[in-house]
Design an enzyme around this catalytic site. Structure first.
Site, PDB file in Angstrom:
ATOM      1  N   GLY A  53      -1.303 -41.962-109.946  1.00  0.00           N
ATOM      2  CA  GLY A  53      -1.438 -41.153-111.337  1.00  0.00           C
ATOM      3  C   GLY A  53      -2.903 -41.362-111.991  1.00  0.00           C
TER       4      GLY A  53
ATOM      5  N   SER B 119       0.283 -43.065-126.323  1.00  0.00           N
ATOM      6  CA  SER B 119       0.997 -41.615-126.119  1.00  0.00           C
ATOM      7  C   SER B 119       1.336 -40.984-127.127  1.00  0.00           C
ATOM      8  CB  SER B 119       2.163 -41.855-124.886  1.00  0.00           C
ATOM      9  OG  SER B 119       2.633 -40.655-124.726  1.00  0.00           O
TER      10      SER B 119
ATOM     11  N   GLY C  46      -3.880 -44.235-113.463  1.00  0.00           N
ATOM     12  CA  GLY C  46      -4.585 -45.420-112.904  1.00  0.00           C
ATOM     13  C   GLY C  46      -5.663 -45.195-111.934  1.00  0.00           C
TER      14      GLY C  46
ATOM     15  N   TYR D 173      10.983 -46.204-123.918  1.00  0.00           N
ATOM     16  CA  TYR D 173       9.461 -45.847-123.513  1.00  0.00           C
ATOM     17  C   TYR D 173       8.718 -45.631-124.368  1.00  0.00           C
ATOM     18  CZ  TYR D 173       5.609 -43.483-121.584  1.00  0.00           C
ATOM     19  OH  TYR D 173       4.293 -42.675-121.484  1.00  0.00           O
TER      20      TYR D 173
ATOM     21  N   GLY E 166      -1.908 -50.923-112.730  1.00  0.00           N
ATOM     22  CA  GLY E 166      -1.212 -50.005-112.148  1.00  0.00           C
ATOM     23  C   GLY E 166      -1.935 -48.845-111.778  1.00  0.00           C
ATOM     24  N   ALA E 167      -2.950 -49.044-110.753  1.00  0.00           N
ATOM     25  CA  ALA E 167      -3.951 -48.141-110.208  1.00  0.00           C
ATOM     26  C   ALA E 167      -3.523 -47.585-108.821  1.00  0.00           C
ATOM     27  CB  ALA E 167      -5.263 -49.067-110.118  1.00  0.00           C
TER      28      ALA E 167
HETATM   29  P1  NDP Z   1       2.649 -43.397-112.836  1.00  0.00           P
HETATM   30  O1  NDP Z   1       3.865 -43.672-112.714  1.00  0.00           O
HETATM   31  O2  NDP Z   1       1.846 -42.345-111.787  1.00  0.00           O
HETATM   32  O3  NDP Z   1       1.768 -45.052-112.516  1.00  0.00           O
HETATM   33  C1  NDP Z   1       2.338 -45.757-113.158  1.00  0.00           C
HETATM   34  C2  NDP Z   1       1.613 -47.269-112.689  1.00  0.00           C
HETATM   35  O4  NDP Z   1       2.403 -48.167-113.107  1.00  0.00           O
HETATM   36  C3  NDP Z   1       1.975 -47.178-111.170  1.00  0.00           C
HETATM   37  O5  NDP Z   1       0.918 -47.659-110.271  1.00  0.00           O
HETATM   38  C4  NDP Z   1       2.956 -48.029-111.142  1.00  0.00           C
HETATM   39  O6  NDP Z   1       2.987 -49.027-109.678  1.00  0.00           O
HETATM   40  C5  NDP Z   1       2.598 -49.239-112.119  1.00  0.00           C
HETATM   41  N1  NDP Z   1       3.827 -50.142-112.406  1.00  0.00           N
HETATM   42  C6  NDP Z   1       5.029 -49.771-112.909  1.00  0.00           C
HETATM   43  N2  NDP Z   1       5.721 -50.986-113.006  1.00  0.00           N
HETATM   44  C7  NDP Z   1       4.598 -52.104-112.870  1.00  0.00           C
HETATM   45  C8  NDP Z   1       4.888 -53.351-112.741  1.00  0.00           C
HETATM   46  N3  NDP Z   1       6.009 -54.018-113.339  1.00  0.00           N
HETATM   47  N4  NDP Z   1       3.868 -54.141-112.597  1.00  0.00           N
HETATM   48  C9  NDP Z   1       2.571 -53.483-112.149  1.00  0.00           C
HETATM   49  N5  NDP Z   1       2.531 -52.165-112.123  1.00  0.00           N
HETATM   50  C10 NDP Z   1       3.747 -51.388-112.409  1.00  0.00           C
HETATM   51  O7  NDP Z   1       2.411 -43.036-114.211  1.00  0.00           O
HETATM   52  P2  NDP Z   1       1.018 -42.287-115.050  1.00  0.00           P
HETATM   53  O8  NDP Z   1      -0.147 -42.455-114.358  1.00  0.00           O
HETATM   54  O9  NDP Z   1       1.434 -41.185-115.665  1.00  0.00           O
HETATM   55  O10 NDP Z   1       1.165 -43.075-115.988  1.00  0.00           O
HETATM   56  C11 NDP Z   1      -0.211 -44.248-116.610  1.00  0.00           C
HETATM   57  C12 NDP Z   1      -0.288 -44.655-118.161  1.00  0.00           C
HETATM   58  O11 NDP Z   1      -0.550 -43.370-118.714  1.00  0.00           O
HETATM   59  C13 NDP Z   1       1.154 -45.036-118.668  1.00  0.00           C
HETATM   60  O12 NDP Z   1       0.587 -46.250-119.493  1.00  0.00           O
HETATM   61  C14 NDP Z   1       1.608 -43.921-119.394  1.00  0.00           C
HETATM   62  O13 NDP Z   1       2.266 -44.253-120.715  1.00  0.00           O
HETATM   63  C15 NDP Z   1       0.414 -43.273-119.986  1.00  0.00           C
HETATM   64  N6  NDP Z   1       0.485 -41.781-120.388  1.00  0.00           N
HETATM   65  C16 NDP Z   1       1.068 -40.963-119.179  1.00  0.00           C
HETATM   66  C17 NDP Z   1       1.037 -39.591-119.626  1.00  0.00           C
HETATM   67  C18 NDP Z   1       1.455 -38.739-118.708  1.00  0.00           C
HETATM   68  O14 NDP Z   1       1.605 -37.415-118.970  1.00  0.00           O
HETATM   69  N7  NDP Z   1       1.834 -38.999-117.378  1.00  0.00           N
HETATM   70  C19 NDP Z   1       0.956 -39.199-121.124  1.00  0.00           C
HETATM   71  C20 NDP Z   1       0.151 -40.322-121.962  1.00  0.00           C
HETATM   72  C21 NDP Z   1       0.453 -41.262-121.441  1.00  0.00           C
HETATM   73  P3  NDP Z   1       3.819 -48.454-108.451  1.00  0.00           P
HETATM   74  O15 NDP Z   1       2.753 -47.433-108.091  1.00  0.00           O
HETATM   75  O16 NDP Z   1       3.955 -49.571-107.625  1.00  0.00           O
HETATM   76  O17 NDP Z   1       5.031 -47.679-108.765  1.00  0.00           O
END
Ligand code: NDP
Length: 316
Positions: free
Chosen positions: A13, A142, A15, A191, A9-10
């Protein structure tokens, strides 16, 4: 030599921010494991990542076949694996009915936990083979899964119960789509539950493999990154008010860039080698070992989760 880190998921956000932070050091080659190749390519370019500092490989965590395919492709590319970051996640906070992965599992737990569980288990071999001085396997946790915090007490609270819904396959139609077996579906809870699974899995990996392999297993709460795509399915009013609320009221807000630096630290900082730890940061952005809630650190639940998950992903 340069280290090689796989980040799921890079493409957005946290990643993406961590991929950029690591690639910029020149010490890491980043494998961006993403479901949308074109989006990832645009994101890397848009973030200003230097060509040659990263490789994009296809991975859809909503399909166990895709996870296995990714592992094959990665091995065929001939790179070592020095660090794995299980970061991708989906969050469907307003969903009142479940959607399902290719294998028929409820989507939030299927992607966030089961897809990563299979990936981590398969790539453990590759981490073991690496000669890198500090090999690490990191799974994003989280605060929302931790009922010992204020944020973790906002309903619906996380809770896996006796895992009967998971054991039943999270199918929805012929049973429950929720881990605890409840009849009604709640996307926000699904979630949070998946995040407890992530934190329990990290600790179970630590118990089973740290001593034998020397690999560092860690989880983290990077702060509230209120601006990422994670909140894309929330109602518009929430999306408008959540970032200022986190900035000015809870003061838990972190920028994507800062959170990316935090995750990059857990991947590569020489002082963060302790295994089995859930890292957090204080208001001065200093890391500390945080406490997990009772449920998120229950070894018996972790073992049971491990055994059921092995069956669901076809490892047992
Ligand atoms: P984003 O939604 O910005 O990023 C999520 C990423 O996951 C995207 O790259 C997305 O891909 C990818 N993804 C989703 N579904 C799939 C799939 N089926 N296969 C492969 N990749 C997938 O979220 P964040 O950056 O905020 O979250 C990243 C991590 O941080 C998560 O684990 C979240 O639980 C954790 N986190 C976030 C917090 C926050 O406040 N935001 C707080 C605490 C933890 P695509 O770009 O294609 O949609």
């Amino acid at each position: 030599r340069q280290g090689v880190v796989v980040i799921t998921g890079a493409s957005s956000g946290l990643g993406l921010a961590a991929a950029k932070a690591l690639a910029e050091t020149g010490k890491w080659h980043v494998v961006m494991a993403c479901r949308d190749f074109l989006k990832a390519a645009k994101a890397a370019k848009g973030a200003g990542m230097a060509e040659g500092s990263y490789t994009i490989m296809h991975l859809d965590l909503a399909s166990l076949d895709s996870v296995r395919q990714f592992v094959d492709n990665f091995r065929r590319a001939g790179m070592p694996l020095d660090s794995l970051v299980c970061n991708a996640a989906i969050y469907r906070p307003t969903a009142r009915s479940p959607t399902f992965t290719a294998d028929g599992y409820e989507m939030s737990v299927g992607v966030n936990h089961l897809g990563h569980f299979l990936l981590a288990r398969l790539l453990l071999d590759d981490l073991q083979k690496s000669d890198y001085p500090s090999r690490r396997l990191i799974i994003l946790g989280s605060i929302t899964g931790n009922t010992n915090t204020l944020a973790g007490n906002i309903p619906p609270k996380a809770g896996l119960g006796d895992l009967r819904g998971l054991a039943g396959g999270l199918r929805g139609q012929n049973g429950s789509a929720m881990i605890d077996g409840s009849e009604s579906f709640d996307g926000a809870k699904a979630y949070k539950d998946s995040k407890i699974c992530n934190m329990l899995t990290m600790q179970e990996l630590h118990r089973r493999y740290h001593e034998e392999t020397g690999i560092t297993f860690a989880s983290l709460y990077p702060g509230c990154i209120a601006t990422t795509g994670l909140f894309r399915e929330h109602i518009p009013l929430f999306r408008l008010l959540f970032p200022p609320f986190q900035k000015f009221i809870t003061k838990g807000f972190v920028s994507e860039a800062e959170s990316g630096k935090r995750l990059a630290q857990v991947v590569s900082d020489p002082s963060l080698t302790k295994s089995g730890v859930y890292w957090s940061w204080n208001k001065d952005s200093a890391s500390f070992e945080n406490q997990l809630s009772q449920e998120a650190s229950d070894p018996e639940k972790a073992r049971k989760l491990w055994e059921i998950s092995e069956k669901l992903v076809g490892l047992a």
